[in-house]
Enzyme design. Structure first.
Site, mmCIF file in Angstrom:
data_model
loop_
_atom_site.group_PDB
_atom_site.id
_atom_site.type_symbol
_atom_site.label_atom_id
_atom_site.label_comp_id
_atom_site.label_asym_id
_atom_site.label_seq_id
_atom_site.Cartn_x
_atom_site.Cartn_y
_atom_site.Cartn_z
ATOM 1 N N HIS A 120 84.685 54.281 11.814
ATOM 2 C CA HIS A 120 84.891 55.804 11.950
ATOM 3 C C HIS A 120 86.192 55.995 12.666
ATOM 4 O O HIS A 120 86.363 55.196 13.400
ATOM 5 C CB HIS A 120 83.537 56.362 12.377
ATOM 6 C CG HIS A 120 83.586 55.832 13.904
ATOM 7 N ND1 HIS A 120 82.680 54.658 14.255
ATOM 8 C CD2 HIS A 120 84.115 56.292 15.036
ATOM 9 C CE1 HIS A 120 82.891 54.578 15.550
ATOM 10 N NE2 HIS A 120 83.704 55.728 16.057
ATOM 11 N N TYR A 183 96.805 58.680 16.938
ATOM 12 C CA TYR A 183 95.991 58.038 16.310
ATOM 13 C C TYR A 183 96.758 56.415 16.590
ATOM 14 O O TYR A 183 95.667 55.552 16.526
ATOM 15 C CB TYR A 183 96.431 58.192 14.570
ATOM 16 C CG TYR A 183 95.785 57.302 13.757
ATOM 17 C CD1 TYR A 183 94.399 57.269 13.453
ATOM 18 C CD2 TYR A 183 96.461 56.610 12.854
ATOM 19 C CE1 TYR A 183 94.012 56.499 12.384
ATOM 20 C CE2 TYR A 183 95.949 55.866 11.930
ATOM 21 C CZ TYR A 183 94.733 55.781 11.627
ATOM 22 O OH TYR A 183 94.229 54.734 10.589
ATOM 23 N N ILE A 218 95.685 54.340 2.284
ATOM 24 C CA ILE A 218 94.501 54.168 1.181
ATOM 25 C C ILE A 218 94.059 55.613 0.842
ATOM 26 O O ILE A 218 94.273 56.311 1.457
ATOM 27 C CB ILE A 218 93.276 53.324 1.894
ATOM 28 C CG1 ILE A 218 93.532 52.234 2.687
ATOM 29 C CG2 ILE A 218 92.026 53.312 0.923
ATOM 30 C CD1 ILE A 218 94.179 51.118 1.940
HETATM 31 N N1 LIG Z 1 92.706 56.019 4.452
HETATM 32 C C1 LIG Z 1 93.857 55.481 5.015
HETATM 33 O O1 LIG Z 1 94.913 55.615 4.497
HETATM 34 C C2 LIG Z 1 93.776 54.546 6.070
HETATM 35 C C3 LIG Z 1 94.895 53.830 6.311
HETATM 36 C C4 LIG Z 1 94.895 52.787 7.464
HETATM 37 C C5 LIG Z 1 93.777 52.631 8.164
HETATM 38 N N2 LIG Z 1 92.546 53.414 7.860
HETATM 39 C C6 LIG Z 1 91.412 53.515 8.579
HETATM 40 O O2 LIG Z 1 90.147 53.258 7.674
HETATM 41 C C7 LIG Z 1 89.003 53.871 8.298
HETATM 42 C C8 LIG Z 1 88.527 54.892 7.438
HETATM 43 O O3 LIG Z 1 89.279 55.789 7.200
HETATM 44 P P1 LIG Z 1 89.086 56.647 5.927
HETATM 45 O O4 LIG Z 1 90.268 57.107 5.265
HETATM 46 O O5 LIG Z 1 87.848 56.194 4.968
HETATM 47 O O6 LIG Z 1 88.480 57.893 6.802
HETATM 48 P P2 LIG Z 1 87.656 59.083 6.173
HETATM 49 O O7 LIG Z 1 87.483 59.393 4.626
HETATM 50 O O8 LIG Z 1 87.934 60.368 6.854
HETATM 51 O O9 LIG Z 1 86.111 58.770 6.783
HETATM 52 C C9 LIG Z 1 86.159 58.696 8.298
HETATM 53 C C10 LIG Z 1 84.451 58.614 8.488
HETATM 54 O O10 LIG Z 1 84.444 58.480 9.956
HETATM 55 C C11 LIG Z 1 83.184 59.623 10.164
HETATM 56 N N3 LIG Z 1 83.668 60.565 11.282
HETATM 57 C C12 LIG Z 1 84.392 61.334 11.536
HETATM 58 N N4 LIG Z 1 84.593 61.847 12.841
HETATM 59 C C13 LIG Z 1 83.308 61.196 13.373
HETATM 60 C C14 LIG Z 1 82.920 61.500 14.620
HETATM 61 N N5 LIG Z 1 83.216 62.290 15.760
HETATM 62 N N6 LIG Z 1 81.624 60.680 15.104
HETATM 63 C C15 LIG Z 1 81.114 59.842 14.099
HETATM 64 N N7 LIG Z 1 81.754 59.612 12.791
HETATM 65 C C16 LIG Z 1 82.605 60.329 12.616
HETATM 66 C C17 LIG Z 1 83.428 60.590 8.957
HETATM 67 O O11 LIG Z 1 82.030 61.157 8.876
HETATM 68 P P3 LIG Z 1 81.611 62.526 9.384
HETATM 69 O O12 LIG Z 1 82.715 63.582 9.042
HETATM 70 O O13 LIG Z 1 80.439 62.799 8.245
HETATM 71 O O14 LIG Z 1 81.335 62.390 10.546
HETATM 72 C C18 LIG Z 1 83.600 59.404 7.904
HETATM 73 O O15 LIG Z 1 82.388 58.753 7.618
HETATM 74 C C19 LIG Z 1 89.767 54.246 9.486
HETATM 75 O O16 LIG Z 1 89.353 53.418 10.771
HETATM 76 C C20 LIG Z 1 91.006 54.485 9.532
HETATM 77 O O17 LIG Z 1 91.847 54.493 10.594
HETATM 78 C C21 LIG Z 1 92.623 54.168 7.005
#
Ligand SMILES: NC(=O)c1ccc[n+]([C@@H]2O[C@H](COP(=O)([O-])OP(=O)(O)OC[C@H]3O[C@@H](n4cnc5c(N)ncnc54)[C@H](OP(=O)(O)O)[C@@H]3O)[C@@H](O)[C@H]2O)c1
Ligand SMILES: *[C@@H]1O[C@H](CO)[C@@H](O)[C@H](O)[C@H]1NC(C)=O
Length: 288
Positions: A120, A183, A218
């Site tokens: 998360h 971040y 991603i």
């Molecule tokens: N997407 C990219 O380009 C990318 C690139 C590099 C790394 N990453 C890493 O991949 C991981 C997932 O990214 P993603 O793109 O899939 O993100 P995402 O779609 O925004 O999902 C984030 C998740 O975290 C939860 N969340 C948000 N705030 C929270 C809080 N205060 N407490 C508990 N849960 C919380 C959200 O659910 P709720 O809103 O329901 O709480 C959701 O399930 C992260 O660690 C990110 O840094 C992503």
């Protein structure tokens, strides 16, 4: 760029690609059958995709996130895909008690733990740093300190199962780019902390593997919304990112890079600093 720099880049690129390919062992997927796993941030995005992959292996799954409705839907789909068990617990990782509660819930429901997926992230804006230190403090709790709290609580169970921790980090923890300072701070903290912990566990013969994952851009909804019009980078699919991280965790690899270009960027990071910085600054735009 002069010819020598170009030659080094091309040669290095080839070497990095080969090194990446060679470091790719294959996984006996049987080892994932019935695995007991807790996935955080699984109500959407990459975490949701990870839950579905685990489900297809007949895993016992607990997911968490803040949005109960979304969690319910993911749980339902996990069951349809073949999960032996799928439960959810709503939690806010900015709270200093929820991280413990979530692990307690998972241990109780699953009777132990094989994989802990820390994924998360809290919501942060994509843009110039506005000087808000309180926001960074809050984000450190959500993206970093809650990971430590959950690790602490889950470690005894993971030692018992010779389990694995998968830490979802980012290119941002390896190479610094504009518009993501808070971040980047949290991802760098994760890389440093878990990199150090990897050594400590190994030196004490405590057999819990830690897989630190370096993801590039991603195609999740939140990431696409954040970078819209600000970068020309091409995103990679969330489902494949999710699978590569599960595979790396199951293989007990210390690091996972996805897509493979993140390995190349990391490989070159300190070779030509001024060229690197020029390239970085030219691939982002001040105005959307
Ligand atoms: N997407 C990219 O380009 C990318 C690139 C590099 C790394 N990453 C890493 O991949 C991981 C997932 O990214 P993603 O793109 O899939 O993100 P995402 O779609 O925004 O999902 C984030 C998740 O975290 C939860 N969340 C948000 N705030 C929270 C809080 N205060 N407490 C508990 N849960 C919380 C959200 O659910 P709720 O809103 O329901 O709480 C959701 O399930 C992260 O660690 C990110 O840094 C992503
Ligand atoms: C740690 O546990 C894994 C999984 O059970 C096993 O394959 C590996 O050999 C163990 N490593 C050590 C150093 O005991």
């Amino acid at each position: 760029m002069n010819t020598l720099v170009k030659l080094c880049l091309v040669g290095g690129l080839g070497a990095a690609f080969l090194a990446y390919q060679w470091s790719e062992p294959s996984l006996n997927v049987e080892s994932l059958k019935g695995v007991r796993v807790l996935v955080t941030g699984a109500s959407k995005g990459i975490g949701e995709q990870m839950a579905y992959h685990y489900a297809r292996f007949g895993a016992h799954i607990v997911i968490t996130g803040r949005t109960e409705k979304a969690l319910q839907q993911v749980v339902k789909k996990c069951k349809e895909l073949g999960a032996k068990k799928a439960e959810y617990i709503p939690a806010d990782m900015s709270s200093t008690t929820d991280p413990f509660t979530v692990v307690e819930f998972a241990l109780d429901k699953l009777g132990g733990l094989d994989h802990l997926v820390l994924n998360h992230i809290g919501i942060t804006s994509f843009g110039l740093w506005d000087g808000d230190v309180e926001h960074v403090r809050w984000l450190l709790q959500v993206n970093f300190l809650s990971y430590l709290q959950m690790t602490k609580k889950a470690l005894p169970a993971l030692e018992e199962s010779k389990g694995s921790i998968i830490v979802v980090s980012s290119m941002a923890g390896k190479i610094f780019t504009p518009f993501v300072a808070p971040y980047t701070a949290t991802k760098s903290a994760l890389n440093g902390f878990y990199g150090s912990l990897q050594h400590e566990l190994a030196m004490q013969n405590r057999n819990v593997s830690i897989t630190i994952c370096t993801l590039g851009l991603i195609d999740t909804e939140s990431a696409m919304r954040a970078v819209k019009g600000r970068t020309s980078l091409i995103p990679s699919p969330a489902s494949e990112a999710a699978w590569q991280m599960i595979k790396g965790g199951a293989l007990r690899q210390s690091e996972v890079f996805y897509p493979w270009t993140t390995y190349v960027y990391t490989f070159f990071r300190d070779w030509f600093p001024s060229q690197r910085d020029k390239i970085i600054r030219s691939s982002y735009h001040l105005e959307a």
